[in-house]
Write a protein that holds these residues in place. Sequence first.
Motif, mmCIF file in Angstrom:
data_model
loop_
_atom_site.group_PDB
_atom_site.id
_atom_site.type_symbol
_atom_site.label_atom_id
_atom_site.label_comp_id
_atom_site.label_asym_id
_atom_site.label_seq_id
_atom_site.Cartn_x
_atom_site.Cartn_y
_atom_site.Cartn_z
ATOM 1 N N LEU A 91 0.634 -1.097 -0.374
ATOM 2 C CA LEU A 91 -0.128 -0.038 -0.364
ATOM 3 C C LEU A 91 1.382 0.956 0.076
ATOM 4 O O LEU A 91 0.081 2.492 -0.692
ATOM 5 C CB LEU A 91 -0.854 0.129 1.190
ATOM 6 C CG LEU A 91 -1.850 -0.777 1.238
ATOM 7 C CD1 LEU A 91 -3.006 -0.968 2.284
ATOM 8 C CD2 LEU A 91 -3.356 -0.857 -0.153
ATOM 9 N N LYS A 92 1.913 1.222 0.844
ATOM 10 C CA LYS A 92 2.681 2.639 0.498
ATOM 11 C C LYS A 92 4.006 2.341 0.379
ATOM 12 O O LYS A 92 4.448 3.570 0.047
ATOM 13 C CB LYS A 92 2.988 3.093 2.107
ATOM 14 C CG LYS A 92 1.143 3.415 2.797
ATOM 15 C CD LYS A 92 1.177 4.049 4.421
ATOM 16 C CE LYS A 92 0.033 3.917 4.637
ATOM 17 N NZ LYS A 92 -0.375 4.259 6.144
ATOM 18 N N TYR A 122 -6.196 -5.823 5.123
ATOM 19 C CA TYR A 122 -6.227 -6.185 3.303
ATOM 20 C C TYR A 122 -5.709 -7.148 3.213
ATOM 21 O O TYR A 122 -4.582 -7.661 5.052
ATOM 22 C CB TYR A 122 -6.026 -5.084 2.697
ATOM 23 C CG TYR A 122 -4.200 -5.109 2.759
ATOM 24 C CD1 TYR A 122 -3.284 -5.087 2.097
ATOM 25 C CD2 TYR A 122 -3.335 -4.288 4.150
ATOM 26 C CE1 TYR A 122 -2.233 -4.861 1.862
ATOM 27 C CE2 TYR A 122 -2.763 -3.788 4.010
ATOM 28 C CZ TYR A 122 -1.748 -4.130 3.192
ATOM 29 O OH TYR A 122 -0.726 -3.777 2.778
ATOM 30 N N THR A 124 -2.134 -9.360 2.420
ATOM 31 C CA THR A 124 -1.436 -8.841 1.510
ATOM 32 C C THR A 124 -0.452 -10.315 0.864
ATOM 33 O O THR A 124 -1.041 -11.099 0.717
ATOM 34 C CB THR A 124 -0.208 -8.239 2.699
ATOM 35 O OG1 THR A 124 -0.021 -9.268 3.338
ATOM 36 C CG2 THR A 124 -1.227 -7.342 2.974
#
Length: 129
Positions: A91-92, A122, A124
């Motif tokens: 995500l980041k 979420y 992963t």
Amino acid sequence: CLVWKCGNHDVGNRPTKESISHWTSAFGDDYLSFWANGSFNICLNSCLFSNPNGAQELFDEQFAWMEEQLKYATENNATHIFVCGHFPWFLKHEDEADDELVSYSAAPPGWGPPGSRFEDGYFTIPLAQ
């Protein structure tokens, strides 16, 4: 371009050969690749990348196929190579830990006392597989 990909609600959080077969018999391949305007697109069944334990042989097959597709795209001078699936790789940043996401969403009105919230989460794709 619209590509229909299977997700955890389609093949399960730990896909099996049977759940993937059920998907493919109804919708076609669970992974594929295609060219579009000089870009090469690889669409994966990322549920297998998240948890291959229920269908390790299908994961191994798809992983080998993906490596071949990346090589093919490179050898044929793809202007871009896009790899996509149902789950995000991160995500980041690409080195984030699998449990790094720590955020909350407000609960809908009436779902608990004022200020109630739900932990966001979420699936992963683990860094090491």
